[in-house]
Enzyme design. Sequence first.
Site, mmCIF file in Angstrom:
data_model
loop_
_atom_site.group_PDB
_atom_site.id
_atom_site.type_symbol
_atom_site.label_atom_id
_atom_site.label_comp_id
_atom_site.label_asym_id
_atom_site.label_seq_id
_atom_site.Cartn_x
_atom_site.Cartn_y
_atom_site.Cartn_z
ATOM 1 N N GLU A 277 0.834 -1.209 0.000
ATOM 2 C CA GLU A 277 0.000 0.000 0.000
ATOM 3 C C GLU A 277 0.867 1.258 0.000
ATOM 4 O OE1 GLU A 277 -4.206 -0.122 1.875
ATOM 5 O OE2 GLU A 277 -2.906 0.795 3.358
ATOM 6 N N GLU A 280 2.151 1.788 -3.420
ATOM 7 C CA GLU A 280 1.078 2.323 -4.270
ATOM 8 C C GLU A 280 0.859 3.815 -3.987
ATOM 9 O OE1 GLU A 280 -2.681 0.307 -3.744
ATOM 10 O OE2 GLU A 280 -3.663 1.521 -5.279
ATOM 11 N N CYS A 302 -8.632 -2.313 3.586
ATOM 12 C CA CYS A 302 -8.504 -3.507 4.450
ATOM 13 C C CYS A 302 -9.847 -3.991 4.986
ATOM 14 C CB CYS A 302 -7.649 -3.212 5.675
ATOM 15 S SG CYS A 302 -6.102 -2.457 5.314
ATOM 16 N N SER A 322 -7.318 1.826 -2.634
ATOM 17 C CA SER A 322 -6.073 1.100 -2.890
ATOM 18 C C SER A 322 -6.448 -0.241 -3.515
ATOM 19 C CB SER A 322 -5.345 0.873 -1.567
ATOM 20 O OG SER A 322 -4.434 -0.187 -1.708
ATOM 21 N N LYS A 361 -15.755 -10.330 6.750
ATOM 22 C CA LYS A 361 -14.711 -11.156 6.123
ATOM 23 C C LYS A 361 -15.294 -12.473 5.616
ATOM 24 C CE LYS A 361 -10.975 -8.708 7.737
ATOM 25 N NZ LYS A 361 -10.238 -7.786 6.896
ATOM 26 N N GLU A 364 -16.423 -11.511 2.338
ATOM 27 C CA GLU A 364 -15.285 -11.171 1.468
ATOM 28 C C GLU A 364 -14.660 -12.407 0.824
ATOM 29 O OE1 GLU A 364 -11.804 -10.027 3.607
ATOM 30 O OE2 GLU A 364 -11.067 -8.731 2.004
ATOM 31 N N GLU A 369 -13.407 -12.153 -6.734
ATOM 32 C CA GLU A 369 -12.060 -11.572 -6.922
ATOM 33 C C GLU A 369 -11.033 -12.202 -5.985
ATOM 34 O OE1 GLU A 369 -14.598 -9.359 -5.657
ATOM 35 O OE2 GLU A 369 -15.417 -9.180 -7.656
ATOM 36 N N CYS A 518 -11.338 -2.417 14.093
ATOM 37 C CA CYS A 518 -11.587 -3.859 14.252
ATOM 38 C C CYS A 518 -11.692 -4.286 15.710
ATOM 39 C CB CYS A 518 -10.474 -4.649 13.576
ATOM 40 S SG CYS A 518 -10.090 -4.042 11.947
#
Length: 592
Positions: A277, A280, A302, A322, A361, A364, A369, A518
């Site tokens: 990151e 980037e 994230c 990102s 998650k 996710e 992807e 989190c």
Amino acid sequence: MIKLTINGKTVEIEEGATIMEAAAKAGIKIPSLCHLKDVHTYGSCRICVVEVDGMKNLQASCIVRARDGMVVHTNSPKVRAARKVLYELLLSDHPKDCLSCNRNQNCELQELGYELGITETRLEGERSGCSVDISPSITRDTSKCILCRRCVTVCNEIQHVGAIQAQNRGFDTVISPAMGLPLNSTACAMCGQCTVVCPTGALQETDGLSRVWKALGDPGRRVVVQVAPAVRAALGEEFGLPCGTPVTGKMASALHELGFDDVFDTLFSADLTIIEEGTELLQRLQDVLTGGDAVLPMITSCSPGWIKHIEHQFPEELDHLSTCKSPHTMMGAVVKSFYADRLSMDPRDLYVVSVMPCTAKKYEIQRGEMEVDGNRDVDAVLTTRELARMIKSAGIDFVNLPEGSFDAPLGLSTGAADIFGVTGGVMEAALRTVYELVTGRELPFEGLHVTPIVGLEQIKTASFVIEDTLLEYKHLEGVEVKVAVTSGLEGASMLMREVAEGTSPYHFIEVMGCPGGCIAGGGQPRPKEDDFRKKRAAALYSEDEHKPLRKSHENPDLMKLYEEFLGEPGGHLAHKLLHTHYVKRGKYNELV
Ligand code: FES
């Protein structure tokens, strides 16, 4: 200040306090059910009723303000009888299958029955319908819902998502998405904050345990587990340890005892995320400063709840994200490539389990992807609460476990990765590395903490000027870098409106989907204290401060991974394994 009498005791309290708060000050606990401080103060269940001299009707103490000279009775025969009937009416439309309920011994309705001395079910009435909706992250069972509406408040007024509301009227009332749609056909972010506040088993994470137990029992599979930073700051609460006790070593021991073949740390891949990151960010900054058309501000990626939210609510702004995958999916991709090579194993024989503080998650890992060459990055996600259940059902004495450690080669981490679990942590970790790469010097903040972005405020900002850069970054010299940090989807939407209007002054924005980050994720233990966020955050900062290495680029095992396998940060292989793209979603979760 006002003065009132409660059960014969005189109490002095600030004007504006509720009767319940005044009673608490006098050491008197009034039973309650729907009330949840700082979340839901609507007075919907009436369990907290009290008698007030001079008032004909019983009063809901969680919402009625204390007044000067008031005389209150919290435990009179009339009050006790009313609470009992209210409770019995709730039970008359409840399945009462406590023994097989996920919330058995951890259910506020069950505890309240004990507190009220309920020993029989006198009332049996008509039952409202039952529908079970299993989405990838959250399971809803309407038969267990007591209509307290905490979930509605958290979804609508704290997260500002509005996925669920009260539908219909009277006996037919049900908490559900509009038109009775399943949750997975709505713009729900899957953050799971509703599962944290639900007092019964009506809302919970979708089961991941059965699949993990099955994988552990399969001799043909090598089962790899990894654990997110925030889990270690909260897991101990499930075993009676004080809130804010870091349990990193015991947690590693427990995972070994459970039979996982490799116990890796998502902190390793949090360090990896920072390298990717940070690279980037530097590329985007350099491009813009040299007249290119890279997109700024860059926004962290994230948090999968946040990703789903932006895909629904700001689909035209996805270029700001990102392209980095979240740390645990990066770990999954590394396990099924680098580690599979090292073991000379077919990646299909490796089963990756992520223990996460997060329900999103679970959604996710099912995204199209999140796979490389046909292999899913991660095969199963367990929440912190599910890991606690797993440890308990295996009969492990968690509190007395020795301090274990994570396994090589994907278990070593720096302090920068610990603070990924708290709002402001990803930004601070990125700045520690990026600033040093550009200037050759440490970030100029005491103790490496970027103090303006430490804390639990909804939106935090910081800026600093880059001076005396190394030669290759000369065009960054003198640039004032502006950053913003937010947690919770309301704050995220506020910052995104500026981005969409083109008025955002920032270069880099960190967003975590849950308020506080989190540490307060939708899969974390249900808190018993008001300041749980502060205590869990302190646990992570303490982990960071006690690490010998505190900057991601100092992680020697990570540098070795780049040298031996990945090549350049942001290079071809890194892009294939560690980066992703996003999709535009409509209000029914359809791709548009
Ligand atoms: Fe006061 Fe529910 S706790 S009305």
